[in-house]
Design a protein around this motif. Structure first.
Motif, PDB file in Angstrom:
ATOM      1  N   GLU A  23       0.825  -1.216   0.000  1.00 53.29           N
ATOM      2  CA  GLU A  23       0.000   0.000   0.000  1.00 53.29           C
ATOM      3  C   GLU A  23       0.856   1.261   0.000  1.00 53.29           C
ATOM      4  OE1 GLU A  23      -3.571   0.199   2.267  1.00 53.29           O
ATOM      5  OE2 GLU A  23      -3.896  -1.973   2.142  1.00 53.29           O
ATOM      6  N   PHE A  24       1.980   1.248   0.719  1.00 54.82           N
ATOM      7  CA  PHE A  24       2.901   2.383   0.678  1.00 54.82           C
ATOM      8  C   PHE A  24       3.457   2.564  -0.737  1.00 54.82           C
ATOM      9  CE2 PHE A  24       4.207   1.904   5.443  1.00 54.82           C
ATOM     10  CZ  PHE A  24       3.104   2.638   5.837  1.00 54.82           C
ATOM     11  N   ALA A  25       3.820   1.461  -1.389  1.00 49.24           N
ATOM     12  CA  ALA A  25       4.365   1.536  -2.746  1.00 49.24           C
ATOM     13  C   ALA A  25       3.335   2.101  -3.712  1.00 49.24           C
ATOM     14  CB  ALA A  25       4.823   0.150  -3.207  1.00 49.24           C
ATOM     15  N   SER A  26       2.109   1.650  -3.618  1.00 47.19           N
ATOM     16  CA  SER A  26       1.041   2.158  -4.482  1.00 47.19           C
ATOM     17  C   SER A  26       0.825   3.650  -4.247  1.00 47.19           C
ATOM     18  CB  SER A  26      -0.241   1.371  -4.220  1.00 47.19           C
ATOM     19  OG  SER A  26      -1.292   1.860  -4.995  1.00 47.19           O
ATOM     20  N   MET A  27       0.843   4.054  -2.988  1.00 46.75           N
ATOM     21  CA  MET A  27       0.672   5.460  -2.627  1.00 46.75           C
ATOM     22  C   MET A  27       1.791   6.308  -3.224  1.00 46.75           C
ATOM     23  SD  MET A  27       1.195   7.077   1.179  1.00 46.75           S
ATOM     24  CE  MET A  27       2.915   6.574   1.153  1.00 46.75           C
ATOM     25  N   MET A  28       3.040   5.861  -3.101  1.00 48.15           N
ATOM     26  CA  MET A  28       4.168   6.641  -3.619  1.00 48.15           C
ATOM     27  C   MET A  28       4.100   6.768  -5.139  1.00 48.15           C
ATOM     28  SD  MET A  28       5.791   7.851  -1.085  1.00 48.15           S
ATOM     29  CE  MET A  28       7.221   8.531  -1.906  1.00 48.15           C
ATOM     30  N   GLN A  29       3.643   5.716  -5.802  1.00 48.53           N
ATOM     31  CA  GLN A  29       3.497   5.785  -7.257  1.00 48.53           C
ATOM     32  C   GLN A  29       2.379   6.753  -7.631  1.00 48.53           C
ATOM     33  OE1 GLN A  29       5.334   4.192  -9.861  1.00 48.53           O
ATOM     34  NE2 GLN A  29       4.162   5.681 -11.015  1.00 48.53           N
ATOM     35  N   ASP A  30       1.225   6.625  -6.975  1.00 49.75           N
ATOM     36  CA  ASP A  30       0.065   7.445  -7.309  1.00 49.75           C
ATOM     37  C   ASP A  30       0.265   8.921  -6.981  1.00 49.75           C
ATOM     38  OD1 ASP A  30      -1.190   5.110  -8.113  1.00 49.75           O
ATOM     39  OD2 ASP A  30      -2.461   4.951  -6.327  1.00 49.75           O
ATOM     40  N   VAL A  31       0.831   9.193  -5.826  1.00 46.49           N
ATOM     41  CA  VAL A  31       0.922  10.575  -5.353  1.00 46.49           C
ATOM     42  C   VAL A  31       2.206  11.269  -5.823  1.00 46.49           C
ATOM     43  CG1 VAL A  31       1.032  12.061  -3.309  1.00 46.49           C
ATOM     44  CG2 VAL A  31      -0.518  10.091  -3.337  1.00 46.49           C
ATOM     45  N   ALA A  32       3.326  10.562  -5.752  1.00 48.52           N
ATOM     46  CA  ALA A  32       4.617  11.214  -6.015  1.00 48.52           C
ATOM     47  C   ALA A  32       5.282  10.747  -7.305  1.00 48.52           C
ATOM     48  CB  ALA A  32       5.557  10.967  -4.831  1.00 48.52           C
ATOM     49  N   GLY A  33       4.680   9.764  -7.978  1.00 46.47           N
ATOM     50  CA  GLY A  33       5.274   9.263  -9.205  1.00 46.47           C
ATOM     51  C   GLY A  33       6.579   8.513  -8.975  1.00 46.47           C
ATOM     52  N   LYS A  34       6.759   7.972  -7.772  1.00 50.13           N
ATOM     53  CA  LYS A  34       7.979   7.246  -7.416  1.00 50.13           C
ATOM     54  C   LYS A  34       7.715   5.746  -7.502  1.00 50.13           C
ATOM     55  CE  LYS A  34      10.209  11.035  -6.196  1.00 50.13           C
ATOM     56  NZ  LYS A  34      11.400  11.523  -6.843  1.00 50.13           N
ATOM     57  N   SER A  35       8.482   5.063  -8.331  1.00 53.90           N
ATOM     58  CA  SER A  35       8.298   3.647  -8.614  1.00 53.90           C
ATOM     59  C   SER A  35       8.714   2.758  -7.444  1.00 53.90           C
ATOM     60  CB  SER A  35       9.122   3.277  -9.847  1.00 53.90           C
ATOM     61  OG  SER A  35       9.222   1.893  -9.989  1.00 53.90           O
ATOM     62  N   GLU A  36       7.999   1.651  -7.283  1.00 52.99           N
ATOM     63  CA  GLU A  36       8.349   0.682  -6.243  1.00 52.99           C
ATOM     64  C   GLU A  36       9.740   0.094  -6.471  1.00 52.99           C
ATOM     65  OE1 GLU A  36       6.593  -3.229  -3.917  1.00 52.99           O
ATOM     66  OE2 GLU A  36       5.678  -2.656  -5.815  1.00 52.99           O
ATOM     67  N   SER A  37      10.198   0.080  -7.711  1.00 49.44           N
ATOM     68  CA  SER A  37      11.517  -0.498  -7.991  1.00 49.44           C
ATOM     69  C   SER A  37      12.640   0.276  -7.296  1.00 49.44           C
ATOM     70  CB  SER A  37      11.771  -0.578  -9.496  1.00 49.44           C
ATOM     71  OG  SER A  37      11.801   0.705 -10.072  1.00 49.44           O
ATOM     72  N   TRP A  38      12.376   1.523  -6.884  1.00 49.46           N
ATOM     73  CA  TRP A  38      13.361   2.315  -6.160  1.00 49.46           C
ATOM     74  C   TRP A  38      12.964   2.589  -4.714  1.00 49.46           C
ATOM     75  CZ3 TRP A  38      18.105   3.068  -7.789  1.00 49.46           C
ATOM     76  CH2 TRP A  38      18.370   2.918  -9.146  1.00 49.46           C
ATOM     77  N   LEU A  39      11.842   2.048  -4.282  1.00 50.63           N
ATOM     78  CA  LEU A  39      11.339   2.319  -2.933  1.00 50.63           C
ATOM     79  C   LEU A  39      11.980   1.375  -1.914  1.00 50.63           C
ATOM     80  CD1 LEU A  39       9.317   3.725  -0.978  1.00 50.63           C
ATOM     81  CD2 LEU A  39       7.670   1.942  -1.621  1.00 50.63           C
ATOM     82  N   MET A  40      12.424   1.940  -0.803  1.00 48.21           N
ATOM     83  CA  MET A  40      12.908   1.155   0.322  1.00 48.21           C
ATOM     84  C   MET A  40      11.955   1.414   1.488  1.00 48.21           C
ATOM     85  SD  MET A  40      16.694   1.044   2.014  1.00 48.21           S
ATOM     86  CE  MET A  40      17.391   0.238   0.570  1.00 48.21           C
ATOM     87  N   VAL A  41      11.501   0.332   2.129  1.00 51.24           N
ATOM     88  CA  VAL A  41      10.586   0.438   3.257  1.00 51.24           C
ATOM     89  C   VAL A  41      11.243  -0.256   4.448  1.00 51.24           C
ATOM     90  CG1 VAL A  41       8.297  -0.124   4.164  1.00 51.24           C
ATOM     91  CG2 VAL A  41       8.567   0.425   1.737  1.00 51.24           C
ATOM     92  N   ARG A  42      11.211   0.417   5.589  1.00 48.91           N
ATOM     93  CA  ARG A  42      11.755  -0.153   6.825  1.00 48.91           C
ATOM     94  C   ARG A  42      10.679  -0.122   7.889  1.00 48.91           C
ATOM     95  NH1 ARG A  42      16.574   2.698  10.037  1.00 48.91           N
ATOM     96  NH2 ARG A  42      14.872   3.991  10.748  1.00 48.91           N
ATOM     97  N   PHE A  43      10.525  -1.242   8.582  1.00 50.48           N
ATOM     98  CA  PHE A  43       9.583  -1.318   9.689  1.00 50.48           C
ATOM     99  C   PHE A  43      10.388  -1.418  10.982  1.00 50.48           C
ATOM    100  CE2 PHE A  43       7.174  -3.023   6.114  1.00 50.48           C
ATOM    101  CZ  PHE A  43       6.018  -2.270   6.207  1.00 50.48           C
ATOM    102  N   THR A  44      10.154  -0.474  11.872  1.00 48.66           N
ATOM    103  CA  THR A  44      10.722  -0.505  13.211  1.00 48.66           C
ATOM    104  C   THR A  44       9.550  -0.761  14.155  1.00 48.66           C
ATOM    105  OG1 THR A  44      12.426   1.069  12.555  1.00 48.66           O
ATOM    106  CG2 THR A  44      12.060   0.774  14.918  1.00 48.66           C
ATOM    107  N   GLU A  45       9.622  -1.855  14.860  1.00 45.70           N
ATOM    108  CA  GLU A  45       8.479  -2.292  15.666  1.00 45.70           C
ATOM    109  C   GLU A  45       8.878  -2.463  17.124  1.00 45.70           C
ATOM    110  OE1 GLU A  45       6.836  -5.801  13.738  1.00 45.70           O
ATOM    111  OE2 GLU A  45       7.798  -5.128  11.898  1.00 45.70           O
ATOM    112  N   GLY A  46       7.897  -2.337  17.990  1.00 39.82           N
ATOM    113  CA  GLY A  46       8.136  -2.529  19.405  1.00 39.82           C
ATOM    114  C   GLY A  46       8.803  -1.354  20.079  1.00 39.82           C
ATOM    115  N   ASP A  47       8.753  -0.184  19.466  1.00 41.51           N
ATOM    116  CA  ASP A  47       9.336   1.020  20.062  1.00 41.51           C
ATOM    117  C   ASP A  47       8.361   1.654  21.045  1.00 41.51           C
ATOM    118  OD1 ASP A  47      11.614   0.765  18.553  1.00 41.51           O
ATOM    119  OD2 ASP A  47      11.545   2.794  17.756  1.00 41.51           O
ATOM    120  N   ASP A  48       8.902   2.263  22.076  1.00 43.11           N
ATOM    121  CA  ASP A  48       8.068   3.050  22.976  1.00 43.11           C
ATOM    122  C   ASP A  48       7.818   4.398  22.318  1.00 43.11           C
ATOM    123  OD1 ASP A  48       7.954   1.099  24.970  1.00 43.11           O
ATOM    124  OD2 ASP A  48       9.811   1.797  25.881  1.00 43.11           O
TER     125      ASP A  48
END
Length: 116
Positions: A23-48
């Motif tokens: 969904e983040f990749a689709s959003m970046m393509q639709d809104v910013a014209g940025k392709s998923e092929s160049w998208l990096m996504v990081r999940f940081t979990e369990g943070d206070d």
């Protein structure tokens, strides 16, 4: 080459991370014209995470970093989309989601031994 850092208090399932990434990749393509092929996504979990001086049970910090400039409208659309995605998938209240958008010139972004 955008990067999306999603910071949450709770741990996410593998399926949920995959859903959010798509969904983040689709959003970046639709809104910013940025392709998923160049998208990096990081999940940081369990943070206070604290808000109003209290621990946050449901909420997130989402950082978007990218090369180039977005219009105010694009930034508004990114903010709305992120809130919608996290509200729909994780039941996070929209007023418990903070979004930071950082724009860089290509010379300040390194990749593959060089800069853009």
């Amino acid at each position: 080459m955008p990067i999306i850092n999603s910071i949450t208090k709770e741990k996410l399932s593998d399926n949920m991370r995959e859903t959010l990434k798509k969904e983040f990749a689709s959003m970046m393509q639709d809104v910013a014209g940025k392709s998923e092929s160049w998208l990096m996504v990081r999940f940081t979990e369990g943070d206070d995470i604290y808000f109003h001086g209290e621990p946050l049970d449901k909420g997130a910090i989402v950082e978007i970093q990218l090369i180039g400039r977005l219009s105010k409208d694009q930034k508004e659309r990114l903010s709305a989309s992120i809130c919608d995605i996290l509200n729909k998938n994780l039941n996070y209240p929209k007023n418990s989601i903070y979004i930071v958008i950082q724009e860089f010139s290509g010379e300040n972004w390194g990749y593959n031994g060089s800069t853009f």
